[in-house]
Write a protein that holds these residues in place. Structure first.
Motif, PDB file in Angstrom:
ATOM      1  N   CYS A 166      19.663  21.968   5.876  1.00 34.76           N
ATOM      2  CA  CYS A 166      20.750  22.597   5.458  1.00 34.76           C
ATOM      3  C   CYS A 166      21.272  21.318   4.310  1.00 34.76           C
ATOM      4  O   CYS A 166      21.489  20.117   4.421  1.00 34.76           O
ATOM      5  CB  CYS A 166      21.759  21.831   6.760  1.00 34.76           C
ATOM      6  N   GLU A 167      21.538  22.221   3.444  1.00 34.28           N
ATOM      7  CA  GLU A 167      21.772  21.519   2.063  1.00 34.28           C
ATOM      8  C   GLU A 167      23.368  21.415   1.559  1.00 34.28           C
ATOM      9  O   GLU A 167      23.840  22.666   2.102  1.00 34.28           O
ATOM     10  CB  GLU A 167      21.039  22.076   0.831  1.00 34.28           C
ATOM     11  N   GLU A 168      23.603  20.641   1.039  1.00 36.77           N
ATOM     12  CA  GLU A 168      25.191  20.366   0.474  1.00 36.77           C
ATOM     13  C   GLU A 168      26.146  20.968   1.444  1.00 36.77           C
ATOM     14  O   GLU A 168      26.945  21.862   0.960  1.00 36.77           O
ATOM     15  CB  GLU A 168      24.990  20.982  -0.829  1.00 36.77           C
ATOM     16  N   LEU A 169      26.088  20.579   2.716  1.00 33.85           N
ATOM     17  CA  LEU A 169      26.939  20.964   3.810  1.00 33.85           C
ATOM     18  C   LEU A 169      28.331  20.686   3.341  1.00 33.85           C
ATOM     19  O   LEU A 169      28.736  19.671   2.820  1.00 33.85           O
ATOM     20  CB  LEU A 169      26.668  20.297   4.999  1.00 33.85           C
ATOM     21  N   GLY A 170      29.404  21.581   3.512  1.00 35.20           N
ATOM     22  CA  GLY A 170      30.804  21.653   3.431  1.00 35.20           C
ATOM     23  C   GLY A 170      30.946  21.885   1.861  1.00 35.20           C
ATOM     24  O   GLY A 170      32.403  22.079   1.720  1.00 35.20           O
ATOM     25  N   THR A 171      30.154  22.281   0.860  1.00 30.40           N
ATOM     26  CA  THR A 171      30.513  22.543  -0.342  1.00 30.40           C
ATOM     27  C   THR A 171      30.477  24.102  -0.304  1.00 30.40           C
ATOM     28  O   THR A 171      29.837  24.760   0.399  1.00 30.40           O
ATOM     29  CB  THR A 171      29.598  21.927  -1.622  1.00 30.40           C
ATOM     30  N   ASP A 172      30.829  24.566  -1.634  1.00 34.08           N
ATOM     31  CA  ASP A 172      30.341  26.096  -2.026  1.00 34.08           C
ATOM     32  C   ASP A 172      29.081  26.159  -2.315  1.00 34.08           C
ATOM     33  O   ASP A 172      28.909  27.495  -2.319  1.00 34.08           O
ATOM     34  CB  ASP A 172      31.406  26.392  -3.176  1.00 34.08           C
ATOM     35  N   ARG A 173      28.205  25.369  -2.462  1.00 31.95           N
ATOM     36  CA  ARG A 173      26.817  25.456  -2.730  1.00 31.95           C
ATOM     37  C   ARG A 173      25.931  25.475  -1.306  1.00 31.95           C
ATOM     38  O   ARG A 173      24.630  25.080  -1.349  1.00 31.95           O
ATOM     39  CB  ARG A 173      26.196  24.517  -3.507  1.00 31.95           C
ATOM     40  N   GLU A 174      26.576  25.126  -0.335  1.00 32.17           N
ATOM     41  CA  GLU A 174      26.012  25.142   1.060  1.00 32.17           C
ATOM     42  C   GLU A 174      24.966  26.069   1.221  1.00 32.17           C
ATOM     43  O   GLU A 174      25.174  27.141   1.010  1.00 32.17           O
ATOM     44  CB  GLU A 174      26.927  25.247   2.195  1.00 32.17           C
ATOM     45  N   GLN A 175      23.611  25.806   1.948  1.00 29.50           N
ATOM     46  CA  GLN A 175      22.752  26.682   2.019  1.00 29.50           C
ATOM     47  C   GLN A 175      22.101  26.161   3.173  1.00 29.50           C
ATOM     48  O   GLN A 175      21.779  24.956   3.321  1.00 29.50           O
ATOM     49  CB  GLN A 175      21.767  26.778   0.875  1.00 29.50           C
ATOM     50  N   VAL A 176      21.539  27.189   3.940  1.00 32.35           N
ATOM     51  CA  VAL A 176      20.486  26.769   5.264  1.00 32.35           C
ATOM     52  C   VAL A 176      19.419  27.565   5.304  1.00 32.35           C
ATOM     53  O   VAL A 176      19.496  29.043   5.200  1.00 32.35           O
ATOM     54  CB  VAL A 176      21.368  27.022   6.490  1.00 32.35           C
ATOM     55  N   THR A 177      18.291  27.025   5.205  1.00 34.12           N
ATOM     56  CA  THR A 177      16.911  27.409   5.184  1.00 34.12           C
ATOM     57  C   THR A 177      16.236  27.141   6.363  1.00 34.12           C
ATOM     58  O   THR A 177      15.963  26.043   6.759  1.00 34.12           O
ATOM     59  CB  THR A 177      16.313  27.162   4.049  1.00 34.12           C
ATOM     60  N   ILE A 178      15.433  28.217   7.124  1.00 37.26           N
ATOM     61  CA  ILE A 178      14.654  27.999   8.052  1.00 37.26           C
ATOM     62  C   ILE A 178      13.043  28.541   7.631  1.00 37.26           C
ATOM     63  O   ILE A 178      12.957  29.424   7.106  1.00 37.26           O
ATOM     64  CB  ILE A 178      14.881  28.866   9.271  1.00 37.26           C
ATOM     65  N   LEU A 179      12.011  27.453   7.830  1.00 32.33           N
ATOM     66  CA  LEU A 179      10.614  27.648   7.469  1.00 32.33           C
ATOM     67  C   LEU A 179      10.045  26.773   8.148  1.00 32.33           C
ATOM     68  O   LEU A 179      10.476  25.847   8.882  1.00 32.33           O
ATOM     69  CB  LEU A 179      10.576  27.563   6.067  1.00 32.33           C
ATOM     70  N   THR A 180       8.651  26.949   8.078  1.00 31.41           N
ATOM     71  CA  THR A 180       7.637  25.928   8.925  1.00 31.41           C
ATOM     72  C   THR A 180       7.614  24.923   8.009  1.00 31.41           C
ATOM     73  O   THR A 180       7.708  24.950   6.750  1.00 31.41           O
ATOM     74  CB  THR A 180       6.348  26.776   9.129  1.00 31.41           C
ATOM     75  N   SER A 181       7.030  23.787   8.707  1.00 31.00           N
ATOM     76  CA  SER A 181       7.049  22.426   7.833  1.00 31.00           C
ATOM     77  C   SER A 181       5.999  22.560   6.941  1.00 31.00           C
ATOM     78  O   SER A 181       6.120  21.819   5.671  1.00 31.00           O
ATOM     79  CB  SER A 181       6.655  21.067   9.004  1.00 31.00           C
ATOM     80  N   ASP A 182       4.882  23.125   7.095  1.00 36.59           N
ATOM     81  CA  ASP A 182       3.880  23.093   5.908  1.00 36.59           C
ATOM     82  C   ASP A 182       4.409  23.842   4.674  1.00 36.59           C
ATOM     83  O   ASP A 182       3.716  23.864   3.558  1.00 36.59           O
ATOM     84  CB  ASP A 182       2.805  23.988   6.314  1.00 36.59           C
ATOM     85  N   LYS A 183       5.642  24.754   4.647  1.00 36.86           N
ATOM     86  CA  LYS A 183       5.855  25.588   3.436  1.00 36.86           C
ATOM     87  C   LYS A 183       7.088  24.493   2.965  1.00 36.86           C
ATOM     88  O   LYS A 183       7.533  24.985   1.824  1.00 36.86           O
ATOM     89  CB  LYS A 183       6.847  26.540   3.905  1.00 36.86           C
ATOM     90  N   ALA A 184       7.445  23.334   3.437  1.00 38.54           N
ATOM     91  CA  ALA A 184       8.733  22.648   2.870  1.00 38.54           C
ATOM     92  C   ALA A 184       8.214  22.031   1.468  1.00 38.54           C
ATOM     93  O   ALA A 184       9.218  21.739   0.492  1.00 38.54           O
ATOM     94  CB  ALA A 184       9.168  21.494   3.744  1.00 38.54           C
ATOM     95  N   ALA A 185       7.197  21.868   1.406  1.00 35.13           N
ATOM     96  CA  ALA A 185       6.754  21.136  -0.087  1.00 35.13           C
ATOM     97  C   ALA A 185       6.497  21.886  -0.949  1.00 35.13           C
ATOM     98  O   ALA A 185       6.618  21.595  -2.190  1.00 35.13           O
ATOM     99  CB  ALA A 185       5.196  20.214   0.215  1.00 35.13           C
ATOM    100  N   ASP A 186       6.710  23.419  -0.913  1.00 35.61           N
ATOM    101  CA  ASP A 186       6.520  24.354  -1.820  1.00 35.61           C
ATOM    102  C   ASP A 186       8.278  24.668  -2.538  1.00 35.61           C
ATOM    103  O   ASP A 186       8.001  25.358  -3.335  1.00 35.61           O
ATOM    104  CB  ASP A 186       6.223  25.847  -1.529  1.00 35.61           C
ATOM    105  N   HIS A 187       9.128  23.835  -2.371  1.00 34.56           N
ATOM    106  CA  HIS A 187      10.471  24.116  -2.655  1.00 34.56           C
ATOM    107  C   HIS A 187      11.050  22.736  -3.092  1.00 34.56           C
ATOM    108  O   HIS A 187      10.540  21.761  -2.859  1.00 34.56           O
ATOM    109  CB  HIS A 187      11.212  24.662  -1.593  1.00 34.56           C
ATOM    110  N   THR A 188      11.993  22.786  -4.044  1.00 31.17           N
ATOM    111  CA  THR A 188      12.997  21.867  -4.463  1.00 31.17           C
ATOM    112  C   THR A 188      14.161  21.817  -3.684  1.00 31.17           C
ATOM    113  O   THR A 188      14.903  22.929  -3.649  1.00 31.17           O
ATOM    114  CB  THR A 188      13.053  21.785  -5.991  1.00 31.17           C
TER     115      THR A 188
END
Length: 408
Positions: A166-188
């Motif tokens: 859950c990124e930047e909760l409460g702001t207009d840029r809030e985003q929720v992403t669901i993925l497996t732990s091995d994929k987390a390092a592939d994103h910023t």
């Protein structure tokens, strides 16, 4: 000292009347950039970009007027209130709370969180936070730069988990992403963020629980349970008295990573996991690995099981806090000592073997203790001897040197 210090929690919702009133009277406002951009912040107020809370607290302590500190979520829950109230600053604060970012994250996921562990991940606490994620089925991680979703995913290599980020909760840029732990390092990932880490058999308590987090009463009462609790397949070096002594000397706890080398029936690994520690169980025998998995499932604990022969298989494992060496002798103990865990326990069948292991631990800089354990099991129907076991219990305790980190 400031005449009045008010800490306002912010979760993206409109400010309360109390918060507006405090802000309207403020002559100094501290907060992150998005807080200082709020239209309610007086134009004439001194503004402090909140980086180090300690530095801001010193500025506030020397300020004459009304000060406001803005913080995300509930500032009393792993937030700025603790630092502001530290004795060295002498500040008395009023708090206007908001919904915590953890509560918001679980709300976005549509999940209850009274059964979740909550940890804070900084660079210095990251590995301990990861070990909690290894050991528990539902964990909320309050992250920080350099200790975020990507780092969590990398350190959980070999352990399957699902991340709700859950990124930047409460702001207009809030985003929720669901993925497996091995994929987390592939994103910023954008800060601030909260990561919900889930995995393993999640069994919610019927009619709800009675305590937040893990129920300490789950499972049978007692430690070093009898062989029957593990299907009767407890091997040499796994009898109850020896296992109890090993647990007592290692003292596994929440946030630790335990290696159990030569896991056998899985009895020790399971009981270390019942203490709340993360556990990696290692055995070269496929059947032993299967028995360890069965024991973990029976008691509802999380283990990572690695099949392979020590010491070679240990090279790529993450750093342990404490280690039980159930098999492999002096060569394996020496390889473990090279990794500098806080404590090592093992056992020997003869005094010569015990002396050899003890000398090696001493050469590695460990303080060595050895005890001859003899146990005799009696048949209480006739009070006759059923089984006798004798073993040398060796414990290596890391000698703390200048520069060592407490808790390692």
């Amino acid at each position: 000292m400031a005449d009045r210090v008010t800490v306002i929690g912010w979760d993206g919702s409109p400010l309360t009347d109390a918060a507006r009133s405090a802000l309207g009277a403020a002559t100094l406002v501290a907060g992150a950039a998005h807080h200082l951009a709020l239209p309610e912040v007086p134009l004439a107020a001194e503004r402090i970009r909140l980086g180090s809370v300690g530095l801001a607290a010193r500025r506030i302590a020397g300020h004459r007027g009304s000060a406001v500190v803005l913080a995300d979520g509930d500032p009393g829950f792993f937030g700025v209130v603790r630092t502001l109230r530290a004795p060295e600053f002498g500040l008395e604060v009023e708090v206007v709370p908001a919904v915590s970012s953890v509560a918001t994250a679980f709300a976005r996921a549509g999940m209850p969180w009274d059964d979740a562990q909550v940890v804070v991940a900084h660079r210095r606490t990251l590995r301990r936070a990861v070990n909690v994620c290894r050991a528990h089925t539902k964990v909320a991680v309050l992250t920080s730069p350099g200790a975020g979703p990507a780092e969590l995913g990398l350190l959980l290599e070999g352990v399957h988990r699902t991340f709700v980020i859950c990124e930047e909760l409460g702001t207009d840029r809030e985003q929720v992403t669901i993925l497996t732990s091995d994929k987390a390092a592939d994103h910023t990932w954008r800060d601030p963020n909260v990561v919900i880490v889930m995995g393993g058999p999640v069994a919610p308590a019927e009619r709800g629980g009675w305590i937040a987090g893990r129920d300490p009463g789950a499972g049978p009462r007692g430690w070093a349970l009898p062989a029957e609790a593990y299907g009767g397949a407890v091997g040499e070096g796994e009898n109850e008295p020896l296992r109890a002594a090993q647990l007592a000397h290692l003292g596994p706890r929440v946030g630790d990573l335990v290696w159990d080398i030569g896991s056998g029936s899985g009895a020790f690994a399971t009981e270390a996991a019942r203490c709340g520690a993360g556990v990696i169980a290692v055995d070269r025998d496929r059947d032993a690995c299967a028995r360890t998995m069965d024991a973990a499932r029976r008691f509802g604990v999380q283990l990572q099981i690695v099949q392979g022969t020590a010491p070679h298989i240990l090279e790529n494992l993450p750093e342990p806090d404490v280690v039980r060496v159930g098999g492999g002798g002096a060569a394996v103990v020496s390889a473990v000592a090279d990794r500098r865990p806080q404590r090592i326990v093992t056992h020997a069948a003869t005094r010569d073997e015990a002396e050899l292991i003890g000398r090696d631990l001493t050469e590695h800089g460990y303080q060595v203790e050895c005890a001859l354990l003899q146990s005799v099991e009696l048949d209480t129907r006739a009070w006759t001897e059923k089984e006798r076991s004798v073993a040398f219990l060796l414990t290596g305790k890391q000698v703390r040197r200048d520069g060592d980190t407490p808790g390692r």
